[in-house]
Design a protein around this motif. Sequence first.
Motif, short mmCIF file in Angstrom:
data_model
loop_
_atom_site.label_atom_id
_atom_site.label_comp_id
_atom_site.label_asym_id
_atom_site.label_seq_id
_atom_site.Cartn_x
_atom_site.Cartn_y
_atom_site.Cartn_z
N LEU A 151 0.80 -1.23 0.00
CA LEU A 151 0.00 0.00 0.00
C LEU A 151 0.83 1.28 0.00
N SER A 152 2.08 1.21 0.45
CA SER A 152 2.88 2.43 0.49
C SER A 152 3.82 2.57 -0.70
N GLU A 153 4.15 1.47 -1.36
CA GLU A 153 5.10 1.56 -2.47
C GLU A 153 4.50 1.03 -3.78
N THR A 154 4.10 -0.20 -3.79
CA THR A 154 3.70 -0.86 -5.03
C THR A 154 2.47 -0.21 -5.66
N VAL A 155 1.38 -0.13 -4.93
CA VAL A 155 0.12 0.39 -5.49
C VAL A 155 0.26 1.87 -5.91
N PRO A 156 0.78 2.76 -5.06
CA PRO A 156 0.85 4.17 -5.48
C PRO A 156 1.72 4.40 -6.71
N PHE A 157 2.92 3.82 -6.75
CA PHE A 157 3.82 4.07 -7.86
C PHE A 157 3.36 3.39 -9.15
N LEU A 158 2.85 2.17 -9.03
CA LEU A 158 2.32 1.52 -10.24
C LEU A 158 1.12 2.27 -10.79
N ALA A 159 0.24 2.70 -9.90
CA ALA A 159 -0.94 3.46 -10.35
C ALA A 159 -0.51 4.74 -11.06
N LEU A 160 0.43 5.47 -10.48
CA LEU A 160 0.89 6.70 -11.11
C LEU A 160 1.49 6.45 -12.49
N LEU A 161 2.38 5.49 -12.57
CA LEU A 161 3.05 5.24 -13.84
C LEU A 161 2.10 4.69 -14.90
N ILE A 162 1.23 3.78 -14.52
CA ILE A 162 0.29 3.21 -15.49
C ILE A 162 -0.68 4.27 -15.99
N ILE A 163 -1.27 5.04 -15.09
CA ILE A 163 -2.21 6.08 -15.49
C ILE A 163 -1.49 7.15 -16.32
N TYR A 164 -0.28 7.51 -15.93
CA TYR A 164 0.48 8.52 -16.70
C TYR A 164 0.68 8.06 -18.14
N TYR A 165 1.12 6.83 -18.32
CA TYR A 165 1.37 6.36 -19.68
C TYR A 165 0.08 6.14 -20.46
N MET A 166 -1.00 5.78 -19.79
CA MET A 166 -2.29 5.67 -20.48
C MET A 166 -2.77 7.04 -20.95
N LEU A 167 -2.66 8.06 -20.09
CA LEU A 167 -3.08 9.39 -20.47
C LEU A 167 -2.18 9.97 -21.56
N THR A 168 -0.88 9.72 -21.46
CA THR A 168 0.04 10.19 -22.49
C THR A 168 -0.29 9.56 -23.83
N PHE A 169 -0.59 8.27 -23.84
CA PHE A 169 -0.98 7.59 -25.07
C PHE A 169 -2.25 8.21 -25.64
N GLN A 170 -3.22 8.48 -24.76
CA GLN A 170 -4.47 9.11 -25.20
C GLN A 170 -4.22 10.47 -25.84
N LEU A 171 -3.36 11.26 -25.19
CA LEU A 171 -3.06 12.59 -25.73
C LEU A 171 -2.33 12.50 -27.06
N GLN A 172 -1.37 11.62 -27.16
CA GLN A 172 -0.59 11.50 -28.39
C GLN A 172 -1.43 10.94 -29.53
N SER A 173 -2.37 10.10 -29.23
CA SER A 173 -3.21 9.55 -30.30
C SER A 173 -4.20 10.59 -30.82
N LYS A 174 -4.49 11.62 -30.02
CA LYS A 174 -5.41 12.67 -30.44
C LYS A 174 -4.70 13.82 -31.14
#
Length: 174
Positions: free
Chosen positions: A145-168
């Motif tokens: 809860l202090s390392e794995t979930v927060p950092f994975l969530a940040l990185l996964i969501i960041y790259y998903m949003l970046t992909f969305q922006l770049q595809s548009k």
Amino acid sequence: MGRFFEVIPLATFLIIMRNSNPSSENYWLLTYGISALAAIGCISFNVFTHGFQNKIFLGINCYLISGAVGIVTNQAWLMNLYSSMQSAAMLMWIMGIGIFALLFSSWFPVQLRQSARVRLYESFMTLLTIGAFGLAYSYPESKLLSETVPFLALLIIYYMLTFQLQSKQPIRPA
């Protein structure tokens, strides 16, 4: 190539932390010192090449540099703060960079045209980082809860949003 360099300071920090003897007198100086040198090199490379630096990794690099400065200048209060907050201290730096970028976005290099969608995604990432910080700060004893979930969530969501922006974005001819 710049994306590869952004990961090196954190990887260096984790590798040294994992493979060094924690009871060694210079453990923290070695861990923070070498990774801070890598972070300074990474930031310098991105400034020199006018490359965009991922704000998540910029926050991590600032954390590493401040930790090394705290050790070298014997700032016990900073090291006690980092020790008590653990991974939440790194998230605090990421959150600070995100908030600063939202307030003063013209000071940061931008990879994409600043549109309403980009500002919305930046705001969402900042709120997500605040939530990740709260989770890490609330459960410092739980690695999940202090390392794995927060950092994975940040990185996964960041790259998903970046992909969305770049595809548009329209493709510009060279």
